[in-house]
Write an enzyme that holds these catalytic residues in place. Structure first.
Site, PDB file in Angstrom:
ATOM      1  N   GLY A   8      67.394 -10.069 -57.682  1.00  0.00           N
ATOM      2  CA  GLY A   8      67.919  -8.831 -58.271  1.00  0.00           C
ATOM      3  C   GLY A   8      68.460  -9.066 -59.671  1.00  0.00           C
ATOM      4  N   GLY A  11      69.151  -6.195 -62.096  1.00  0.00           N
ATOM      5  CA  GLY A  11      70.093  -5.139 -61.705  1.00  0.00           C
ATOM      6  C   GLY A  11      71.363  -5.155 -62.540  1.00  0.00           C
ATOM      7  CD  GLN A  12      76.658  -1.801 -62.617  1.00  0.00           C
ATOM      8  OE1 GLN A  12      76.557  -1.508 -61.423  1.00  0.00           O
ATOM      9  NE2 GLN A  12      77.639  -1.341 -63.371  1.00  0.00           N
ATOM     10  CG  ASP A  53      58.899  -7.773 -52.189  1.00  0.00           C
ATOM     11  OD1 ASP A  53      60.018  -7.435 -51.737  1.00  0.00           O
ATOM     12  OD2 ASP A  53      57.843  -7.209 -51.853  1.00  0.00           O
ATOM     13  CE1 TYR A 143      74.783  -1.004 -51.542  1.00  0.00           C
ATOM     14  CE2 TYR A 143      76.882   0.157 -51.592  1.00  0.00           C
ATOM     15  CZ  TYR A 143      76.064  -0.865 -52.043  1.00  0.00           C
ATOM     16  OH  TYR A 143      76.531  -1.729 -52.997  1.00  0.00           O
ATOM     17  CE  LYS A 147      75.669  -4.098 -50.347  1.00  0.00           C
ATOM     18  NZ  LYS A 147      75.057  -5.308 -50.911  1.00  0.00           N
ATOM     19  CB  ILE A 173      80.515  -3.169 -61.215  1.00  0.00           C
ATOM     20  CG1 ILE A 173      80.758  -3.900 -59.895  1.00  0.00           C
ATOM     21  CG2 ILE A 173      80.546  -4.143 -62.398  1.00  0.00           C
ATOM     22  CD1 ILE A 173      82.079  -4.621 -59.800  1.00  0.00           C
TER      23      ILE A 173
HETATM   24  C1  AKB Z   1      77.781   2.220 -55.461  1.00  0.00           C
HETATM   25  O1  AKB Z   1      78.398   3.144 -56.010  1.00  0.00           O
HETATM   26  O2  AKB Z   1      76.884   2.389 -54.636  1.00  0.00           O
HETATM   27  C2  AKB Z   1      78.178   0.795 -55.793  1.00  0.00           C
HETATM   28  C3  AKB Z   1      79.153   0.231 -54.837  1.00  0.00           C
HETATM   29  C4  AKB Z   1      80.548   0.683 -54.832  1.00  0.00           C
HETATM   30  O3  AKB Z   1      78.808  -0.621 -54.069  1.00  0.00           O
HETATM   31  N1  AKB Z   1      78.690   0.741 -57.145  1.00  0.00           N
END
Ligand code: AKB
Length: 321
Positions: A8, A11-12, A53, A143, A147, A173
């Site tokens: 990644g 990514g950011q 990938d 998400y 996590k 972030i």
């Molecule tokens: C999001 O907003 O999905 C992320 C996070 C807080 O994990 N920046």
């Protein structure tokens, strides 16, 4: 010699983590791995790079073996808002991808895997003010579920299989980005700077009183590297550390920007999806465990972050001088 693979990398966080790791451990020792988002040219020019990938176990194994990797920073992830709209993709990257990374690392003799978690690992039943490190989680977003899975799987590989897996629950972030982010729920805190400088106005998709934990990128990079370098004997937790730096609402951030750009104006057009996600996340984290176990301490509060962001963003948008 440490050989590091960063998934990644485009990514950011990956875009800033790769140069920071190269500064610290040497350009040739850090392999930047991207897949769907192209890696920046500067990253490709500065050191080794490859395509990985994470949904493809063979590609992971090949990269680990070819570059003789001993540490993986697994940064590939589909963020919260995008995950709700791309469920299969989120499942493939966030869940299958993580399983593939940990299994390949374990089988190939990798020493350490850094796996960032998020404040999204908490849910509506979690205490929202000074959220403890160890508390009820039960997130209700895809998400967030991925996590929690990552934290538990990381702890499993650490404690049962001896692979050293570590991770922090990162807040939103903030950094001066090359593009305008859309995949996350906390993105408003980056987008507001683009709009404030270009148009002196911003339309925010979260309610003015939505308080969320946030962190400036230099602190996030330092936190990830400091955790990875801490002697294992000091750690009781592994893949699930709260880390805190600042918490603010859109209205408070807008006020701080307005103090520096007096004609800046904010209005609110609520996005029901992102608001519903933010409403289940902590407002302020208690990071005592990270402070005690590996000495975490942030450098930036909201005012310091806003001052620095405005300098960086002005330069990026060609507005300095
Ligand atoms: C999001 O907003 O999905 C992320 C996070 C807080 O994990 N920046």
């Amino acid at each position: 010699m440490k050989r590091i693979l960063v998934t990644g990398a485009a990514g950011q966080i990956g875009r800033e983590l790769v140069p920071a790791l190269r500064d610290r451990y040497g350009s040739q020792e850090v392999i930047a791995a991207g897949h769907s988002t192209p890696l920046p040219d500067t990253m490709k020019e500065a050191g080794p790079h490859t395509v990985v990938d994470v949904t493809n176990p063979l590609q992971i194994k090949d990269a680990i073996e070819k570059y003789e990797i001993d540490t993986v920073y697994h940064m590939s992830t589909i963020l919260s808002a995008l995950a709700e709209n791309k469920r299969q993709r989120a499942h493939a990257v966030n869940i299958t991808g993580l399983c593939n990374i940990l299994e390949a690392a374990h089988l190939s003799g990798v020493e350490k895997v850094m796996v960032p978690s998020s404040i999204a690992a908490f849910g509506p039943e979690t205490p929202r003010d000074l959220t403890p490190n160890d508390t009820i989680q039960r997130p209700n977003t895809l998400y967030g579920i991925s996590k929690v899975f990552g934290e538990l799987l990381g702890n499993y590989y650490s404690l049962r299989l001896g692979l050293d897996v570590r991770g922090l629950r990162l807040p939103g972030i903030i950094n001066c980005m090359d593009y305008e982010p859309t995949a996350g729920t906390t993105d408003y805190a980056v987008l507001i700077f683009f709009s404030a400088l270009r148009e002196s106005r911003y339309s925010c998709y979260l309610r003015p009183d939505t308080r969320l934990p946030m962190m400036y990128m230099p602190d996030a990079i330092r936190a990830i590297i400091e955790l990875s370098e801490t002697s294992i004997d000091r750690l009781t937790h592994r893949a699930d550390f709260n880390v805190s730096a600042m918490s603010f609402t859109p209205a408070e951030l807008a006020d701080a920007i307005q103090e520096r750009i007096p004609d800046f104006k904010i209005k609110y057009e609520i996005d029901p999806l992102r608001q519903s996600i933010a409403d289940t996340w902590p407002q302020v984290l208690d990071d005592t465990v990270a402070r005690d176990e590996w000495g975490w301490k942030p450098d930036y509060d909201m005012d310091a972050m806003v001052d620095d962001m405005l300098v960086q963003m002005r330069e990026k948008l060609g507005m300095s001088g």
